[in-house]
Design an enzyme around this catalytic site. Structure first.
Site: not given
Ligand code: LUZ
Ligand code: MOS
Length: 670
Positions: A209, A618
């Site tokens: 990400r 987020e």
């Molecule tokens: N969790 C995940 C995440 O497994 N993949 C993601 O792209 C993600 N992005 C934000 C928060 N959790």
């Molecule tokens: Mo998340 S960082 O649990 O979307």
């Protein structure tokens, strides 16, 4: 395992454990020296970075570090296990990912998934800290329960929780950037070194990400992004709101600040000049539509009176010797979808009872973010009833199965759509019954398609005289043996990404926005306050405006905390020194900006989430970075904006004083 904590503590005191102490790897630097990688380096590129750098009018090179962050959910890691019949076990877990707990506990105990039921009513906060990291504690609890065959509860104290659990991944970023003298970016070459901690957990997805947000809102024709996940001996770092995006964006925004400073350009103007436009393509080949980058920067500037604000800050700094003000600007583009494509699926189970009330189980986990409020609103709208006729049940692996973690800001999109699909199925089954019933009551002849569910009643036209209540209809349908229960499913369409080529469309859509912040810094003490903040944030057709406002404000302050206050300090053996709220400072009510405006942009969007809304969990975290740049700008006023301050994140009073001192050291006329 004991009947009371006191007995357990006594028993522990009698244990003798012999350790052999090995040298620890506690920083990214040490991991690099030891060649301690969790996984091979990866990344993506587009264009010809080397050539573009060679041909650029100006090239800057440098490094930026972003720090760890402790989740400080109210409720610490916790689980309760209760033995059932035979091999069955019930697990109440404070997890964002009940299905992961179910599968992992089954594996640990040598059971099948059918033998393990996980139930989650709600969490006292999570922020990513329970996306994967809760699984360990649930499994330990299940293991103890399995052996003693009695209910077992495990609950970490705050000190244990902060001492043992992973944090936000600290990043070190090295960059080279090539620009024209007018500040148009030609090339960006960046390498992210992330501290994954003792095991990988979600490190790879987080670094992915980061890579996919490395350019933020900027169109850059030649890009190379590299990511290296390092293995150290600190608790495994894990998901935290933003999930790598804040780290990637902090790097490029630091670069933007530097370009603005060195080329003497206005930081907002520079950002607008480089902003993506309609139908631009990202470095990973996703074409951008409904791009709202520059328009929201302009809207935010207008709303904050940017021009006047800038003059006022300059005037203030002229008039004050030891208190300085600065402005920070951070635009945001945040990609919505799990980057692991298959996780983008949601499910729900809806029952309509014969009294017209509704039970909803969905694949999301409520953790204070309001996913239940949104799902209830969505289902209520389908049945045309008020939300107090709806009960959102606990997340239970017997009612929804194989669910994705509630994460990546997708909770309301995927589970709200699934619940909506389930409700639609029931409504579609009810419509012919309603048409018949309404006609029998003397209404107009109508087909099922004409039936409307609205304001708690069912009719053929919105203002028809003849109507029946949903309860009457449900009762009649039941007597006609119509199924009043439905399962709903939703998979986000059109996603795909290939890390071998670094190309694809990982995101369903993007959320845009812009934050402008003014900080006031006491350059003798390093103390700062935020005097103003203006956040312009795209929610599109919000499902619940109050929930969204809460998310925007809370995320912003959590971002401010990360950048300016929250300092994870460890001793030479990696033990967390900043383990309590006495030594780890998070923002409090008194730290919010003195003047604070949040504008939610309600434009209707074609590319959006459930019911035309946009995910909100987020993206607004990233505006917090504007507070850091505001502080930095205030410090740089000491050098008449002719030199860059060496301000490290988090911008604690110590860091601010250090930056003030080094800036003074650079220029002997100060
Ligand atoms: N969790 C995940 C995440 O497994 N993949 C993601 O792209 C993600 N992005 C934000 C928060 N959790
Ligand atoms: Mo998340 S960082 O649990 O979307």
């Amino acid at each position: 395992v004991a009947e009371t904590r006191a007995i357990a503590a006594q028993a522990r005191a009698t244990l003798r454990i012999e350790y052999e102490e090995l040298p620890g790897i506690l920083t990214i630097e040490e991991a690099k020296q030891a060649g301690s990688l969790l996984a091979p380096e990866f990344g993506l590129a587009s264009g010809d970075v080397e050539r573009a750098l060679a041909e650029s009018e100006v090239v800057f090179e440098g490094s930026v570090a972003s720090s760890a962050q402790e989740h400080i959910y109210f409720e610490t890691q916790r689980a309760r296990a209760i033995p059932g019949e035979g091999r069955e076990i019930f697990l109440f877990s404070g997890t964002q990912s009940p299905s992961e707990v179910q599968q992992t506990a089954a594996r640990v105990l040598g059971l099948d998934s059918k033998d393990v039921t996980v139930d989650v009513k709600r969490l006292g906060g999570a922020f990513g800290g329970k996306e994967s990291a809760a699984t360990l504690w649930a499994c330990l609890t299940a293991l103890a329960c399995y052996h003693v065959k009695r209910p077992v509860e495990l609950r970490l104290s705050r000190l244990q929780d902060t001492g043992w659990t992973g944090k936000r991944h600290p990043f070190e970023c090295r960059y080279r950037v090539g620009v024209t003298r007018a500040g148009v970016i030609q090339a960006y070459d960046v390498a992210f070194d992330g501290d994954g901690g003792a095991f990988a957990d979600l490190t790879m997805a987080i670094m992915q990400r980061a890579v996919l947000h490395a350019e933020n809102v900027y169109r850059i024709p030649n890009v190379r992004i590299t990511a290296r996940p390092w293995k150290t001996h600190v608790p495994p770092n894990t998901a935290f709101r933003g999930f790598g995006a804040p780290q990637g964006v902090f790097a490029i925004e630091s670069v933007m600040q530097r370009i603005a400073r060195e080329l003497n350009l206005d930081p907002l103007e520079l950002r607008k000049r480089n902003a993506y436009r309609e139908n631009d393509t990202t470095p990973y080949g996703q074409t951008l539509v409904e791009v709202n980058a520059a328009p929201l920067m302009e809207r935010c500037a207008e709303r904050a009176n940017y021009g006047d604000m800038k003059n006022a800050v300059r005037a203030f700094n002229q008039a004050h010797r030891f208190v300085k003000r600065g402005i920070g600007v951070v635009p945001v583009k945040f990609g919505i979808s799990f980057t692991t494509a298959f996780l983008n699926q949601g499910s729900a189970l809806v029952h309509l009872y014969t009294d017209g009330t509704v039970s909803v189980s969905h694949g999301g986990v409520e953790m204070g973010q309001g996913v239940n409020a949104k799902v209830a609103r969505i289902v209520a709208d389908e049945f045309g009833i008020s939300v107090n006729r709806i009960r959102i049940e606990s997340h239970n692996t017997k009612r929804t199965a194989n669910t994705s973690p509630t994460a990546a800001s997708t909770g309301a999109d995927i589970n709200g759509n699934a619940a909506r699909n389930a409700a639609k199925k029931i409504v579609d089954r009810l419509k012919p019954v309603a048409a018949e019933l309404l006609q029998a009551r003397g209404g107009q002849a109508a087909t099922a398609d004409d039936v409307i569910f609205q304001n708690g009643s069912v009719s053929v036209f919105a203002h028809s005289e003849t109507h029946i209540s949903l309860a009457e209809l449900a009762q009649a349908a039941w007597q006609k043996r119509v199924d009043l229960s439905a399962h709903g499913y939703y998979a986000t369409p059109g996603l795909g990404f290939d890390w071998n080529t670094g190309r694809g469309s990982p995101f369903a859509y993007y959320v845009y926005g812009c934050g402008i912040v003014i900080a006031e810094v006491d350059v003798l003490t390093g103390y700062f306050t935020l005097t103003d903040a203006c956040l312009v944030h795209e929610t599109a057709e919000s499902v619940d405006a109050e929930v969204d406002r809460g998310q925007i404000e809370g995320a912003f302050m959590q971002g401010v905390g990360w950048c300016t206050m929250e300092d994870v300090v460890r001793d030479g053996k990696g033990r967390t020194l900043s383990a309590s709220l006495a030594t780890y400072k998070i923002p409090a009510a008194g730290d919010v900006p003195q003047r604070w405006e949040v504008e939610m942009i309600q434009t209707e969007r074609r590319s959006a989430g459930v019911k035309g809304s946009k995910a909100v969990g987020e993206p607004p975290f990233l505006y917090g970075e504007a507070a850091f740049f505001a502080i930095k700008d205030a410090i740089e006023s000491l050098a008449d904006y002719r030199a860059e301050a060496e301000l490290r994140m988090p911008a604690t009073p110590e860091a601010i004083l250090r930056a003030v001192k080094t800036l003074r050291g650079k220029r002997d006329d100060l």
